[in-house]
Design a protein around this motif. Structure first.
Motif, PDB file in Angstrom:
ATOM      1  N   TYR A 107      11.566 -47.788  36.328  1.00  0.00           N
ATOM      2  CA  TYR A 107      10.894 -46.576  36.798  1.00  0.00           C
ATOM      3  C   TYR A 107      10.117 -46.813  38.086  1.00  0.00           C
ATOM      4  CZ  TYR A 107      11.884 -43.607  32.727  1.00  0.00           C
ATOM      5  OH  TYR A 107      12.493 -42.838  31.776  1.00  0.00           O
ATOM      6  N   SER A 108       9.537 -47.999  38.229  1.00  0.00           N
ATOM      7  CA  SER A 108       8.740 -48.289  39.418  1.00  0.00           C
ATOM      8  C   SER A 108       9.596 -48.411  40.671  1.00  0.00           C
ATOM      9  CB  SER A 108       7.944 -49.583  39.222  1.00  0.00           C
ATOM     10  OG  SER A 108       8.817 -50.679  39.028  1.00  0.00           O
ATOM     11  N   GLN A 109      10.894 -48.623  40.502  1.00  0.00           N
ATOM     12  CA  GLN A 109      11.791 -48.796  41.635  1.00  0.00           C
ATOM     13  C   GLN A 109      12.549 -47.513  41.975  1.00  0.00           C
ATOM     14  OE1 GLN A 109      14.293 -51.990  40.336  1.00  0.00           O
ATOM     15  NE2 GLN A 109      12.651 -53.511  40.396  1.00  0.00           N
ATOM     16  N   THR A 110      12.977 -46.786  40.949  1.00  0.00           N
ATOM     17  CA  THR A 110      13.837 -45.634  41.183  1.00  0.00           C
ATOM     18  C   THR A 110      13.128 -44.294  41.049  1.00  0.00           C
ATOM     19  OG1 THR A 110      14.502 -45.469  38.855  1.00  0.00           O
ATOM     20  CG2 THR A 110      15.784 -46.943  40.268  1.00  0.00           C
ATOM     21  N   LEU A 111      11.993 -44.266  40.351  1.00  0.00           N
ATOM     22  CA  LEU A 111      11.299 -43.008  40.043  1.00  0.00           C
ATOM     23  C   LEU A 111      12.245 -42.016  39.374  1.00  0.00           C
ATOM     24  CD1 LEU A 111       9.059 -42.456  43.212  1.00  0.00           C
ATOM     25  CD2 LEU A 111       8.458 -43.510  41.023  1.00  0.00           C
ATOM     26  N   ALA A 112      13.186 -42.533  38.593  1.00  0.00           N
ATOM     27  CA  ALA A 112      14.143 -41.697  37.879  1.00  0.00           C
ATOM     28  C   ALA A 112      13.952 -41.883  36.384  1.00  0.00           C
ATOM     29  CB  ALA A 112      15.577 -42.051  38.273  1.00  0.00           C
ATOM     30  N   ALA A 113      13.538 -40.818  35.707  1.00  0.00           N
ATOM     31  CA  ALA A 113      13.334 -40.867  34.260  1.00  0.00           C
ATOM     32  C   ALA A 113      14.651 -40.603  33.549  1.00  0.00           C
ATOM     33  CB  ALA A 113      12.289 -39.835  33.836  1.00  0.00           C
ATOM     34  N   THR A 114      14.949 -41.418  32.535  1.00  0.00           N
ATOM     35  CA  THR A 114      16.215 -41.306  31.810  1.00  0.00           C
ATOM     36  C   THR A 114      15.979 -41.424  30.315  1.00  0.00           C
ATOM     37  OG1 THR A 114      16.651 -43.680  31.805  1.00  0.00           O
ATOM     38  CG2 THR A 114      17.402 -42.442  33.737  1.00  0.00           C
ATOM     39  N   PHE A 115      17.009 -41.065  29.547  1.00  0.00           N
ATOM     40  CA  PHE A 115      16.952 -41.251  28.102  1.00  0.00           C
ATOM     41  C   PHE A 115      16.752 -42.734  27.760  1.00  0.00           C
ATOM     42  CE2 PHE A 115      19.825 -37.340  27.892  1.00  0.00           C
ATOM     43  CZ  PHE A 115      18.782 -36.495  27.577  1.00  0.00           C
ATOM     44  N   ARG A 116      17.397 -43.625  28.523  1.00  0.00           N
ATOM     45  CA  ARG A 116      17.277 -45.053  28.249  1.00  0.00           C
ATOM     46  C   ARG A 116      15.867 -45.556  28.554  1.00  0.00           C
ATOM     47  NH1 ARG A 116      22.565 -46.917  26.804  1.00  0.00           N
ATOM     48  NH2 ARG A 116      23.632 -44.942  26.413  1.00  0.00           N
ATOM     49  N   GLY A 117      15.133 -44.835  29.385  1.00  0.00           N
ATOM     50  CA  GLY A 117      13.736 -45.174  29.607  1.00  0.00           C
ATOM     51  C   GLY A 117      12.905 -44.917  28.363  1.00  0.00           C
ATOM     52  N   ASP A 118      13.157 -43.795  27.695  1.00  0.00           N
ATOM     53  CA  ASP A 118      12.501 -43.513  26.420  1.00  0.00           C
ATOM     54  C   ASP A 118      12.836 -44.589  25.388  1.00  0.00           C
ATOM     55  OD1 ASP A 118      11.169 -41.237  27.193  1.00  0.00           O
ATOM     56  OD2 ASP A 118      12.453 -39.833  26.101  1.00  0.00           O
ATOM     57  N   VAL A 119      14.080 -45.051  25.411  1.00  0.00           N
ATOM     58  CA  VAL A 119      14.510 -46.081  24.458  1.00  0.00           C
ATOM     59  C   VAL A 119      13.721 -47.370  24.690  1.00  0.00           C
ATOM     60  CG1 VAL A 119      16.433 -47.582  23.788  1.00  0.00           C
ATOM     61  CG2 VAL A 119      16.811 -45.121  24.071  1.00  0.00           C
ATOM     62  N   TYR A 120      13.492 -47.713  25.960  1.00  0.00           N
ATOM     63  CA  TYR A 120      12.679 -48.900  26.259  1.00  0.00           C
ATOM     64  C   TYR A 120      11.287 -48.749  25.646  1.00  0.00           C
ATOM     65  CZ  TYR A 120      10.070 -52.430  28.872  1.00  0.00           C
ATOM     66  OH  TYR A 120       9.276 -53.500  29.204  1.00  0.00           O
ATOM     67  N   SER A 121      10.655 -47.609  25.871  1.00  0.00           N
ATOM     68  CA  SER A 121       9.311 -47.376  25.339  1.00  0.00           C
ATOM     69  C   SER A 121       9.309 -47.451  23.819  1.00  0.00           C
ATOM     70  CB  SER A 121       8.790 -46.011  25.804  1.00  0.00           C
ATOM     71  OG  SER A 121       8.760 -45.925  27.215  1.00  0.00           O
ATOM     72  N   PHE A 122      10.348 -46.915  23.192  1.00  0.00           N
ATOM     73  CA  PHE A 122      10.447 -46.983  21.744  1.00  0.00           C
ATOM     74  C   PHE A 122      10.599 -48.431  21.282  1.00  0.00           C
ATOM     75  CE2 PHE A 122      12.735 -46.880  17.688  1.00  0.00           C
ATOM     76  CZ  PHE A 122      11.880 -46.061  16.964  1.00  0.00           C
ATOM     77  N   GLY A 123      11.316 -49.236  22.051  1.00  0.00           N
ATOM     78  CA  GLY A 123      11.444 -50.650  21.722  1.00  0.00           C
ATOM     79  C   GLY A 123      10.099 -51.353  21.716  1.00  0.00           C
ATOM     80  N   VAL A 124       9.225 -50.975  22.647  1.00  0.00           N
ATOM     81  CA  VAL A 124       7.874 -51.540  22.677  1.00  0.00           C
ATOM     82  C   VAL A 124       7.108 -51.137  21.418  1.00  0.00           C
ATOM     83  CG1 VAL A 124       5.683 -51.640  23.926  1.00  0.00           C
ATOM     84  CG2 VAL A 124       7.836 -51.577  25.200  1.00  0.00           C
ATOM     85  N   VAL A 125       7.285 -49.882  20.982  1.00  0.00           N
ATOM     86  CA  VAL A 125       6.655 -49.427  19.737  1.00  0.00           C
ATOM     87  C   VAL A 125       7.131 -50.279  18.559  1.00  0.00           C
ATOM     88  CG1 VAL A 125       6.512 -47.523  18.074  1.00  0.00           C
ATOM     89  CG2 VAL A 125       6.261 -47.060  20.518  1.00  0.00           C
TER      90      VAL A 125
END
Length: 213
Positions: A107-125
């Motif tokens: 996100y810090s490089q592309t500023l593009a939010a994606t479904f796979r970005g949510d998946v990363y956050s869920f992985g942290v959870v």
């Protein structure tokens, strides 16, 4: 333990129409992992619905945005950063938003939010549920690392058993804990193209049995 109990008792007495009511808190034997696994499964189902039905990217998946009812069923909350993904789009361009420790590295490089970005956050959870640690620990010294880096280091050193929270570490649950760790590590892959969809994640989590049934 005493400070935790005192805090829980204080929270249970804090009742106001503008506060979320504390329904319960579990610290008894193996039930602790049962509850954590149930929370992970419920949250995954909720996120899968957002991604599939209304095509919504949440953009701020974190433990404090997963609320529990009196049966410890998980409910996603706080949609202030959510964005609707139009059909056939793969991402939405956005400002860099989210919560430190949960923001996908791309996100810090592309500023593009994606479904796979949510998946990363869920992985942290999932890692929080497994380790009992915060995504970014406040500490001093050269050994201070964020949770994702710490987990990958332990895995590279073949010391996975040290990852798990001591309150849920149990021989009877060893297989299930390792399975969830494997799922979490797929979710936090640094390459978003290699991350699973949330549909795959909740399917894998649902295959992990709760309790002895």
């Amino acid at each position: 333990m005493g400070s935790v109990t005192t805090a829980v008792e204080a929270l249970s007495r804090a009742q106001h129409k503008n506060l979320v009511f504390l329904q319960g808190y579990c610290r008894y034997g193996k039930d602790r992992w049962d509850t954590r696994l149930k929370i992970a499964q419920g949250a995954a189902h909720g996120l899968a619905y957002l991604h599939k039905e209304p095509n919504i990217i949440h953009r701020d998946i974190k433990t404090s945005n997963i609320l529990l009812d009196d049966r410890f069923e998980a409910h996603l909350a706080d949609f202030g950063l959510s964005r609707l993904l139009c059909p056939y789009d793969t991402h939405v361009t956005t400002d860099l938003v989210g919560t430190l420790g949960y923001i996908p590295p791309e996100y810090s490089q592309t500023l593009a939010a994606t479904f796979r970005g949510d998946v990363y956050s869920f992985g942290v959870v999932l890692l929080e549920l497994l380790t009992g640690k915060r995504p970014v620990e406040v500490c001093k010294g050269w050994n201070c690392r964020d949770l994702v880096a710490w987990v990958f280091q332990k895995k590279s050193e073949k010391r996975e058993e040290e990852i798990f929270d001591s309150s849920i570490r149990d021989r009877d649950w060893g297989k299930q804990l390792m399975e969830v760790l494997g799922i979490a590590c797929k979710c936090i892959d640094q390459d978003p193209r290699r991350r699973p969809s949330i549909d795959e994640v909740f399917s894998w989590l649902d295959e992990i049995e709760i309790g002895n049934t």
